[in-house]
Design an enzyme around this catalytic site. Structure first.
Site, PDB file in Angstrom:
ATOM      1  N   ASP A  52      43.876   9.425  44.215  1.00  0.00           N
ATOM      2  CA  ASP A  52      42.508   9.725  44.651  1.00  0.00           C
ATOM      3  C   ASP A  52      41.513   9.371  43.530  1.00  0.00           C
ATOM      4  OD1 ASP A  52      42.990  11.816  42.901  1.00  0.00           O
ATOM      5  OD2 ASP A  52      42.231  13.394  44.235  1.00  0.00           O
ATOM      6  N   SER A  53      42.047   8.902  42.382  1.00  0.00           N
ATOM      7  CA  SER A  53      41.183   8.308  41.356  1.00  0.00           C
ATOM      8  C   SER A  53      40.381   7.151  41.939  1.00  0.00           C
ATOM      9  CB  SER A  53      42.027   7.818  40.172  1.00  0.00           C
ATOM     10  OG  SER A  53      43.100   7.016  40.627  1.00  0.00           O
ATOM     11  N   ASP A  91      48.231  10.038  47.436  1.00  0.00           N
ATOM     12  CA  ASP A  91      47.689  11.219  46.755  1.00  0.00           C
ATOM     13  C   ASP A  91      46.877  12.043  47.769  1.00  0.00           C
ATOM     14  OD1 ASP A  91      47.321  12.741  44.514  1.00  0.00           O
ATOM     15  OD2 ASP A  91      45.867  11.388  43.570  1.00  0.00           O
ATOM     16  N   LYS A 121      51.650  13.126  46.783  1.00  0.00           N
ATOM     17  CA  LYS A 121      51.456  13.902  45.554  1.00  0.00           C
ATOM     18  C   LYS A 121      50.343  14.908  45.814  1.00  0.00           C
ATOM     19  CE  LYS A 121      49.046  12.300  41.868  1.00  0.00           C
ATOM     20  NZ  LYS A 121      47.999  13.341  41.754  1.00  0.00           N
ATOM     21  N   GLU A 123      48.090  18.308  43.744  1.00  0.00           N
ATOM     22  CA  GLU A 123      47.791  18.936  42.457  1.00  0.00           C
ATOM     23  C   GLU A 123      48.015  20.445  42.517  1.00  0.00           C
ATOM     24  OE1 GLU A 123      43.827  17.887  41.181  1.00  0.00           O
ATOM     25  OE2 GLU A 123      44.227  15.732  41.351  1.00  0.00           O
ATOM     26  N   GLU A 190      49.536  15.673  33.306  1.00  0.00           N
ATOM     27  CA  GLU A 190      48.319  14.967  32.870  1.00  0.00           C
ATOM     28  C   GLU A 190      47.632  15.718  31.738  1.00  0.00           C
ATOM     29  OE1 GLU A 190      45.675  13.587  35.946  1.00  0.00           O
ATOM     30  OE2 GLU A 190      44.132  13.019  34.490  1.00  0.00           O
TER      31      GLU A 190
HETATM   32  O1  KIV Z   1      44.555   9.955  41.153  1.00  0.00           O
HETATM   33  C1  KIV Z   1      45.280   9.440  40.293  1.00  0.00           C
HETATM   34  O2  KIV Z   1      45.245   8.239  40.025  1.00  0.00           O
HETATM   35  C2  KIV Z   1      46.199  10.332  39.592  1.00  0.00           C
HETATM   36  C3  KIV Z   1      46.871   9.798  38.374  1.00  0.00           C
HETATM   37  C4  KIV Z   1      45.914   9.769  37.247  1.00  0.00           C
HETATM   38  C5  KIV Z   1      48.100  10.561  38.039  1.00  0.00           C
HETATM   39  O3  KIV Z   1      46.375  11.438  39.984  1.00  0.00           O
END
Ligand code: KIV
Length: 288
Positions: A52-53, A91, A121, A123, A190
């Site tokens: 989600d970056s 994510d 993934k 958090e 992280e």
């Molecule tokens: O969103 C993302 O790219 C991430 C990575 C930095 C692990 O969560």
């Protein structure tokens, strides 16, 4: 004889876990669209994270918080079209798994059913165990993510290193153990101190993937735009730039602009012509 990407064997979660047992480093890279997925896959990365970056490095938001499920699914689909070998991890965005366990399962399922991902993934530590258990029970592999969790940026007081006190470090270690017990097949660590990341890595069986967590993790992940030097607005200290595409792209764009303005582009080799006969016919037709 070289093999096409489709012919190379698909990376599985079992393979990722075996890499830890064999003390082989796990490689993870983010990708957000078809061409970057193709490149990351061709480079032989074990896993691709559609992070989600993308909210920050592709969509231009200040944080990852505005990213929606629809944003994520759109980008995941493009990545799935471009990558055939790497394990694909979608994510889960802010509020797609925090509201209720059933919503978490439904949204996790959409990553596999609608967007070609192999795993998801999310958090958080102890506060996410119910969601993790339920998603895993639905047959969906889950990667945890602790330490600096960007979706909690306002609660954490900024994008800052976590686990600096003995108490915080213990809490993160316990979270890693709890996520393992809940069924995660891996955990992203992280922005935590290297000794803590090493300790967690040594004391859990599932692989740890570090970002800003030092060299003792089972694998590493970077944000593609940081490592290619595309994104110049915000550069985390731990992100090594392996290229300066921002500079290279600016040079290329400047050259294009100059050549268009001077008439040097397009040159004859970039230009197509009709045959003289067809051109004469055209002129005749339009009455010239
Ligand atoms: O969103 C993302 O790219 C991430 C990575 C930095 C692990 O969560």
């Amino acid at each position: 004889m070289s093999t096409t990407p489709q012919e190379q064997h698909k990376i599985t979660t079992q393979f990722i876990r075996q890499k830890k047992q064999r003390h082989q480093a796990i490689t993870m890279m983010t990708a957000y669209d078809y061409p970057t997925a193709q490149l990351v896959d061709e480079a032989g990365m074990d896993t691709i994270l559609v992070g989600d970056s993308l909210g920050m490095v592709v969509l231009g938001y200040d944080t990852t918080l505005p990213v929606t499920m629809e944003d994520m699914l759109h980008h995941c689909r493009a990545v799935a079209r471009g990558a055939h070998r790497a394990l694909l991890i979608g994510d889960m965005p802010f509020l797609s798994y925090q509201v209720s366990v059933s919503e978490a399962v439904r949204n996790a399922g959409r990553f596999l059913q609608e967007a070609g991902m192999d795993a998801v993934k999310l958090e958080g530590g102890r506060e996410r165990l119910d969601a993790v258990r339920a998603i895993v029970q639905a047959g969906i592999p889950v990667v945890g993510h602790i330490g600096l969790t960007p979706q909690s940026v306002h609660q954490l007081g900024g994008f800052r290193m976590q686990g600096n006190t003995a108490q915080d470090a213990q809490r993160l270690f316990e979270d890693a153990q709890l996520l393992q017990a809940a069924g995660c097949f891996g955990i992203v660590l992280e922005s935590i101190p290297a000794q803590l990341a090493g300790y967690i890595t040594e004391h859990i069986e599932i692989p740890t993937i570090g970002i800003g967590a030092g060299p003792h993790c089972d694998g590493q992940v970077l944000v593609l735009h940081d490592m290619l030097g595309i994104f110049d607005r915000f550069k985390p200290r731990f992100a090594k730039a392996y290229a300066n595409l921002h500079g290279d792209i600016l040079t290329a764009l400047g050259q294009y602009k100059t050549e268009v303005e001077s008439g040097a582009f397009p040159a004859p080799e970039h230009t197509a012509h009709m045959s003289g006969e067809t051109w004469d016919q055209f002129l005749h037709q339009v009455g010239q």
